[in-house]
Design a protein around this motif. Structure first.
Motif, PDB file in Angstrom:
ATOM      1  N   TYR A  23      37.056  35.898  38.424  1.00 43.93           N
ATOM      2  CA  TYR A  23      37.598  35.429  39.709  1.00 43.93           C
ATOM      3  C   TYR A  23      38.035  33.969  39.597  1.00 43.93           C
ATOM      4  CZ  TYR A  23      37.641  33.653  44.491  1.00 43.93           C
ATOM      5  OH  TYR A  23      38.013  33.025  45.665  1.00 43.93           O
ATOM      6  N   LEU A  79      46.274  34.370  51.501  1.00 45.45           N
ATOM      7  CA  LEU A  79      44.814  34.526  51.417  1.00 45.45           C
ATOM      8  C   LEU A  79      44.408  35.807  50.693  1.00 45.45           C
ATOM      9  CD1 LEU A  79      43.872  33.700  55.153  1.00 45.45           C
ATOM     10  CD2 LEU A  79      44.309  32.098  53.286  1.00 45.45           C
ATOM     11  N   SER A  90      43.317  40.681  57.197  1.00 46.74           N
ATOM     12  CA  SER A  90      42.200  41.510  57.658  1.00 46.74           C
ATOM     13  C   SER A  90      40.839  40.994  57.174  1.00 46.74           C
ATOM     14  CB  SER A  90      42.386  42.957  57.174  1.00 46.74           C
ATOM     15  OG  SER A  90      42.510  42.971  55.759  1.00 46.74           O
ATOM     16  N   SER A 104      38.118  38.861  46.313  1.00 49.21           N
ATOM     17  CA  SER A 104      37.440  37.573  46.492  1.00 49.21           C
ATOM     18  C   SER A 104      35.958  37.594  46.115  1.00 49.21           C
ATOM     19  CB  SER A 104      37.589  37.111  47.951  1.00 49.21           C
ATOM     20  OG  SER A 104      36.720  37.857  48.772  1.00 49.21           O
TER      21      SER A 104
HETATM   22  P1  NAP Z   1      38.006  38.291  52.233  1.00 50.52           P
HETATM   23  O1  NAP Z   1      37.260  38.404  53.507  1.00 50.52           O
HETATM   24  O2  NAP Z   1      37.505  39.013  51.033  1.00 50.52           O
HETATM   25  O3  NAP Z   1      39.524  38.724  52.511  1.00 50.52           O
HETATM   26  C1  NAP Z   1      40.401  39.034  51.477  1.00 50.52           C
HETATM   27  C2  NAP Z   1      41.641  39.643  52.073  1.00 50.52           C
HETATM   28  O4  NAP Z   1      42.548  40.007  51.004  1.00 50.52           O
HETATM   29  C3  NAP Z   1      41.382  40.937  52.862  1.00 50.52           C
HETATM   30  O5  NAP Z   1      42.231  40.974  53.972  1.00 50.52           O
HETATM   31  C4  NAP Z   1      41.779  42.015  51.869  1.00 50.52           C
HETATM   32  O6  NAP Z   1      42.179  43.234  52.465  1.00 50.52           O
HETATM   33  C5  NAP Z   1      42.994  41.332  51.227  1.00 50.52           C
HETATM   34  N1  NAP Z   1      43.392  41.969  49.990  1.00 50.52           N
HETATM   35  C6  NAP Z   1      42.631  42.213  48.889  1.00 50.52           C
HETATM   36  N2  NAP Z   1      43.345  42.840  47.954  1.00 50.52           N
HETATM   37  C7  NAP Z   1      44.595  43.009  48.458  1.00 50.52           C
HETATM   38  C8  NAP Z   1      45.776  43.606  47.976  1.00 50.52           C
HETATM   39  N3  NAP Z   1      45.828  44.159  46.759  1.00 50.52           N
HETATM   40  N4  NAP Z   1      46.886  43.597  48.764  1.00 50.52           N
HETATM   41  C9  NAP Z   1      46.842  43.056  50.006  1.00 50.52           C
HETATM   42  N5  NAP Z   1      45.741  42.482  50.523  1.00 50.52           N
HETATM   43  C10 NAP Z   1      44.629  42.463  49.765  1.00 50.52           C
HETATM   44  O7  NAP Z   1      38.146  36.767  51.804  1.00 50.52           O
HETATM   45  P2  NAP Z   1      38.032  35.429  52.729  1.00 50.52           P
HETATM   46  O8  NAP Z   1      36.623  34.972  52.684  1.00 50.52           O
HETATM   47  O9  NAP Z   1      38.714  35.661  54.016  1.00 50.52           O
HETATM   48  O10 NAP Z   1      38.846  34.393  51.832  1.00 50.52           O
HETATM   49  C11 NAP Z   1      40.261  34.249  52.005  1.00 50.52           C
HETATM   50  C12 NAP Z   1      40.850  33.704  50.719  1.00 50.52           C
HETATM   51  O11 NAP Z   1      40.240  32.449  50.405  1.00 50.52           O
HETATM   52  C13 NAP Z   1      40.644  34.561  49.483  1.00 50.52           C
HETATM   53  O12 NAP Z   1      41.777  34.420  48.676  1.00 50.52           O
HETATM   54  C14 NAP Z   1      39.438  33.963  48.805  1.00 50.52           C
HETATM   55  O13 NAP Z   1      39.462  34.233  47.426  1.00 50.52           O
HETATM   56  C15 NAP Z   1      39.652  32.496  49.113  1.00 50.52           C
HETATM   57  N6  NAP Z   1      38.448  31.666  49.217  1.00 50.52           N
HETATM   58  C16 NAP Z   1      37.405  32.032  50.015  1.00 50.52           C
HETATM   59  C17 NAP Z   1      36.326  31.183  50.149  1.00 50.52           C
HETATM   60  C18 NAP Z   1      35.167  31.545  51.035  1.00 50.52           C
HETATM   61  O14 NAP Z   1      34.099  30.933  50.881  1.00 50.52           O
HETATM   62  N7  NAP Z   1      35.325  32.449  51.989  1.00 50.52           N
HETATM   63  C19 NAP Z   1      36.303  29.942  49.488  1.00 50.52           C
HETATM   64  C20 NAP Z   1      37.399  29.589  48.696  1.00 50.52           C
HETATM   65  C21 NAP Z   1      38.479  30.449  48.589  1.00 50.52           C
HETATM   66  P3  NAP Z   1      41.094  44.391  52.831  1.00 50.52           P
HETATM   67  O15 NAP Z   1      40.597  44.042  54.207  1.00 50.52           O
HETATM   68  O16 NAP Z   1      41.917  45.623  52.773  1.00 50.52           O
HETATM   69  O17 NAP Z   1      40.017  44.332  51.792  1.00 50.52           O
END
Ligand code: NAP
Ligand code: F7E
Length: 337
Positions: free
Chosen positions: A151, A82, A10, A86
């Motif tokens: 984090y 994922l 999501s 975050s």
């Molecule tokens: P995001 O938009 O914050 O999405 C995080 C997802 O994790 C959401 O679907 C959230 O659900 C879910 N989540 C959080 N806690 C949870 C739990 N306890 N149980 C089940 N689901 C849970 O992050 P993103 O930008 O898409 O990034 C995806 C991944 O890549 C993350 O792990 C992030 O740390 C990593 N990352 C991101 C970046 C970046 O620049 N975007 C760079 C490097 C790494 P809800 O919708 O319910 O909140």
């Protein structure tokens, strides 16, 4: 049909990755944690026909029972882990929660795959935040880590868990060390989306000014659509490994602000220093950007710049969307809201 399971479906990356995998003919399953509104986050922005194709499993990543059950039932060919807390800023306020979700959640995934579906290829969402106080520039897969936030520490634990399970049990577990990637569906608390939303509102006279923290901070910003393709490539590679995905360029938060205002025809000038710094419209002299200490972190990552040559050479990956294009598409999206 090839089955893929995405945790964190999501979120921002889940939005792009689920579309990519559906286009490639996968049966896509996603783990979504329940909330009182039964909201499916960014997935609700997808066309209804696409939404219906995604099989949702309700559950929290910290609940090993549900993680095991889903992996045992589906036995996906590929799993993209994922799900995470975050937001770096929040990790200082909620370190325990961040560790629970990011470390225990990742251990749940690793154990469940090991026990119930050892042929599943797993992608883990590691991050450039692991480089933190950078030990060299640009950063690549061999750069020593020095995380600067709960984090960053939590993701480093996840990174080593994957590497350790790969080496100990011969599992296909790859780490994507992804630098910042943004998009039109980026969470509103992240600086790029916050800037774009504010600039659009200011241009529509719905907001007076934008307040930010550390504007000297430099990031290597790409577009999420490019990066989810890189995730997929990692799981098609002949062996599990660790890969940096980045653009190789960086820009300051201040640069991002200037670029975003340019999209609405405003040239920003700067005056003052540190907490007294202000950004003003060069034409009208109106102050449009201020500094608010509330948005500073106890420790920040000052500069990040990635070297993606390993991913380029071994996966044939490269970023397509430039910094200017990224700001343009994000701004166009806000102006169309
Ligand atoms: P995001 O938009 O914050 O999405 C995080 C997802 O994790 C959401 O679907 C959230 O659900 C879910 N989540 C959080 N806690 C949870 C739990 N306890 N149980 C089940 N689901 C849970 O992050 P993103 O930008 O898409 O990034 C995806 C991944 O890549 C993350 O792990 C992030 O740390 C990593 N990352 C991101 C970046 C970046 O620049 N975007 C760079 C490097 C790494 P809800 O919708 O319910 O909140
Ligand atoms: O901050 C500075 C802030 O919150 C970027 C996550 O996806 O990328 C992201 O983490 C910079 C920092 O992203 C504000 O201090 C100034 O230096 O947009 P951000 P992040 O912390 O880089 C990495 C790779 C991830 O893995 C993470 O999951 O901008 N900054 N003023 C501000 N940041 C925010 N959020 N808000 C401000 O007002």
């Amino acid at each position: 049909m090839k089955k893929a399971l995405i945790t964190g479906i999501s979120g921002q990356d889940g939005y792009y990755l689920s579309q990519l995998l559906l286009e490639k003919g996968y049966e896509v399953h996603g783990l979504v944690r329940r909330n009182s509104q039964l909201s499916i986050g960014n997935l609700s922005k997808l066309d209804e026909k696409i939404q219906k194709k995604i099989i949702i499993h309700w559950g929290d990543i910290t609940d090993h029972c549900i993680v095991e059950k889903i992996i045992k039932d589906i036995k996906p060919k590929e799993m993209y882990h994922l799900a995470a807390q975050s937001f770096v800023g929040l990790s200082f306020e909620n370190p325990r929660h961040t560790y629970n979700v990011n470390i225990d959640g990742t251990l749940n995934v690793a154990n469940a795959v090991r026990e119930f579906s050892p042929k599943t290829r797993v992608y883990f969402a590691a991050t450039s935040e692991m480089f933190g106080k950078v030990q060299e520039t640009p950063q690549n897969e061999k750069t020593p880590f020095y995380p600067r936030s709960p984090y960053g520490v939590s993701k480093l634990a996840g990174f080593w868990t994957m590497k350790n399970y790969r080496e100990s049990y011969g599992l296909f577990m790859s780490n994507g060390i992804l630098f910042n990637h943004e998009s039109e569906v980026r969470g509103p608390e992240f600086v790029t989306r916050k800037i774009c939303m504010a600039v659009a509102n200011i241009s529509k006279k719905k907001q007076e000014y934008l307040e930010l923290g550390n504007m000297d901070s430099r990031r290597d910003w790409g577009h999420a659509a490019d990066y989810v393709y890189g995730m997929w490539l990692m799981l098609q590679y002949k062996k599990p490994d660790d890969f940096v995905l980045a653009t190789g360029e960086n820009h300051s938060v201040r640069d991002f602000v200037e670029r975003a205002f340019k999209e609405v025809g405003i040239d920003i000038g700067w005056e003052g220093k540190e907490l007294n710094e202000k950004g003003f419209d060069k034409k009208t002299k109106k102050v449009l950007v201020k500094v608010n200490p509330e948005f500073f972190r106890p420790a920040d990552v000052e500069v990040l710049k990635g070297n993606y040559s390993k991913a380029k050479k071994q996966l044939g990956w490269k970023p397509r969307i430039t910094f200017n294009k990224l700001v343009k598409v994000m701004m166009q999206n806000e102006l169309n809201q």
